[in-house]
Design a protein around this motif. Structure first.
Motif, PDB file in Angstrom:
ATOM      1  N   VAL A   1      -6.954  -3.681   8.027  1.00 51.52           N
ATOM      2  CA  VAL A   1      -7.349  -2.457   7.320  1.00 51.52           C
ATOM      3  C   VAL A   1      -8.789  -2.489   6.829  1.00 51.52           C
ATOM      4  O   VAL A   1      -9.390  -1.450   6.591  1.00 51.52           O
TER       5      VAL A   1
ATOM      6  N   TRP B   1       2.872   4.595  10.187  1.00 47.05           N
ATOM      7  CA  TRP B   1       1.850   3.546  10.200  1.00 47.05           C
ATOM      8  C   TRP B   1       2.342   2.324  10.948  1.00 47.05           C
ATOM      9  O   TRP B   1       3.473   1.882  10.754  1.00 47.05           O
TER      10      TRP B   1
ATOM     11  N   LYS C   1       0.793  -2.887   0.578  1.00 48.95           N
ATOM     12  CA  LYS C   1       0.998  -1.841   1.588  1.00 48.95           C
ATOM     13  C   LYS C   1       1.229  -0.463   0.984  1.00 48.95           C
ATOM     14  O   LYS C   1       0.622   0.526   1.445  1.00 48.95           O
TER      15      LYS C   1
ATOM     16  N   LYS D   1      -4.127   6.392   2.516  1.00 53.65           N
ATOM     17  CA  LYS D   1      -4.209   6.949   3.858  1.00 53.65           C
ATOM     18  C   LYS D   1      -3.549   8.323   3.914  1.00 53.65           C
ATOM     19  O   LYS D   1      -4.081   9.259   4.514  1.00 53.65           O
ATOM     20  N   GLU D   2      -2.399   8.434   3.272  1.00 52.86           N
ATOM     21  CA  GLU D   2      -1.672   9.704   3.291  1.00 52.86           C
ATOM     22  C   GLU D   2      -2.456  10.799   2.595  1.00 52.86           C
ATOM     23  O   GLU D   2      -2.424  11.964   3.005  1.00 52.86           O
TER      24      GLU D   2
ATOM     25  N   GLU E   1       5.943  10.140   6.598  1.00 53.19           N
ATOM     26  CA  GLU E   1       4.553   9.743   6.832  1.00 53.19           C
ATOM     27  C   GLU E   1       4.390   8.239   6.856  1.00 53.19           C
ATOM     28  O   GLU E   1       3.672   7.684   7.658  1.00 53.19           O
ATOM     29  N   TYR E   2       5.088   7.564   5.953  1.00 51.93           N
ATOM     30  CA  TYR E   2       4.982   6.117   5.834  1.00 51.93           C
ATOM     31  C   TYR E   2       5.397   5.434   7.128  1.00 51.93           C
ATOM     32  O   TYR E   2       4.793   4.475   7.576  1.00 51.93           O
TER      33      TYR E   2
ATOM     34  N   GLY F   1      -5.677  10.933   2.483  1.00 55.64           N
ATOM     35  CA  GLY F   1      -6.961  11.138   3.154  1.00 55.64           C
ATOM     36  C   GLY F   1      -8.148  10.746   2.308  1.00 55.64           C
ATOM     37  O   GLY F   1      -9.247  11.294   2.445  1.00 55.64           O
TER      38      GLY F   1
ATOM     39  N   TYR G   1      -2.093   1.009   0.039  1.00 61.81           N
ATOM     40  CA  TYR G   1      -2.902   1.361   1.207  1.00 61.81           C
ATOM     41  C   TYR G   1      -2.371   2.629   1.866  1.00 61.81           C
ATOM     42  O   TYR G   1      -3.123   3.550   2.170  1.00 61.81           O
ATOM     43  N   TRP G   2      -1.045   2.689   2.101  1.00 60.23           N
ATOM     44  CA  TRP G   2      -0.449   3.870   2.742  1.00 60.23           C
ATOM     45  C   TRP G   2      -0.701   5.126   1.908  1.00 60.23           C
ATOM     46  O   TRP G   2      -0.924   6.215   2.454  1.00 60.23           O
TER      47      TRP G   2
ATOM     48  N   PHE H   1     -11.416   4.626   1.538  1.00 54.42           N
ATOM     49  CA  PHE H   1     -10.816   3.328   1.226  1.00 54.42           C
ATOM     50  C   PHE H   1     -11.536   2.642   0.076  1.00 54.42           C
ATOM     51  O   PHE H   1     -12.766   2.573   0.044  1.00 54.42           O
TER      52      PHE H   1
END
Length: 225
Positions: free
Chosen positions: A141, A223, A166, A173-174, A219-220, A176, A169-170, A179
């Protein structure tokens, strides 16, 4: 508190009667550098240090921690006080396996000691069950910063991969969102993380609970790692 320690480790009484206890305490203070005020804490945490391991065995571990792991003599007492099992219950082969993993991902010899001094528990973690999967995830990542972050902030490896790293992080990402650095993402309190993610604390903690329970939503599951 000797009685409490003896209940957990009856051999302490034998060591006391044979006079071994004094020798081992002397070793902790003079050879390892544990402060007198911390000896009781060490014994409570790891009573076996008073007699279950020979002085020769503990000396071998002491030498390994200094010469191979790179811990400075000045810091050794503090490291051992934090994780006294390093003087006996963790085999030298086991300790070497942790160091070899760190070398294999790019940690230089002169950086090992500082990492261990910062996070002694890194020598107690399982390579295949903890160190390797967590670092590999960071490499996926955030490949540009994974190694630098591990070296400068070893504590990032101590957090639960599935239960903490995790999900955070997810979640980013979800949403948007850009990072965060690994250390910021992992080490922030729930409240600070929610602020960074621009959501309410309740929304974030609900998402984390769903991830941990294994039902984070569609959504999860998209990944790949």
């Amino acid at each position: 508190k000797l009685g409490q320690v003896a209940e957990r480790f009856p051999l302490v009484l034998g060591a006391y009667l044979l006079g071994n206890m004094e020798e081992h305490v002397y070793f902790l203070i003079t050879d390892v550098g544990v402060r007198k005020s911390k000896v009781g804490q060490v014994v409570e945490e790891f009573p076996q240090v008073l007699g279950s391991y020979s002085l020769e065995n503990m000396e071998e571990h002491r030498e390994f921690l200094i010469k191979v792991a790179g811990i400075s003599k000045a810091k050794l007492g503090k490291v051992v006080a934090s994780l006294p099992q390093l003087l006996g219950s963790v085999s030298l082969e086991n300790l070497e396996a942790k160091l070899e993993f760190l070398r294999s991902v790019g940690v230089a010899e002169d950086q090992l000691g500082q990492m261990v001094q910062t996070l002694p528990a890194i020598l107690a973690y399982n390579v295949e069950g903890n160190l390797a999967p967590t670092f590999r995830f960071f490499e996926k990542v955030a490949p540009e910063e994974a190694l630098e972050q591990l070296i400068s902030c070893p504590a990032i490896i101590a957090y639960s991969l599935e239960g903490s790293i995790k999900p955070r992080y997810w979640f980013f990402k979800e949403k948007g969102l850009p990072f965060l650095s690994i250390s910021t993402m992992v080490r922030s309190t729930h409240a600070k993380f929610a602020v960074s993610a621009r959501v309410s604390l309740e929304e974030w903690t609900d998402f984390q609970r769903e991830c941990v329970s294994g039902d984070p939503g569609p959504e999860y599951s998209k990944w790949p790692y």
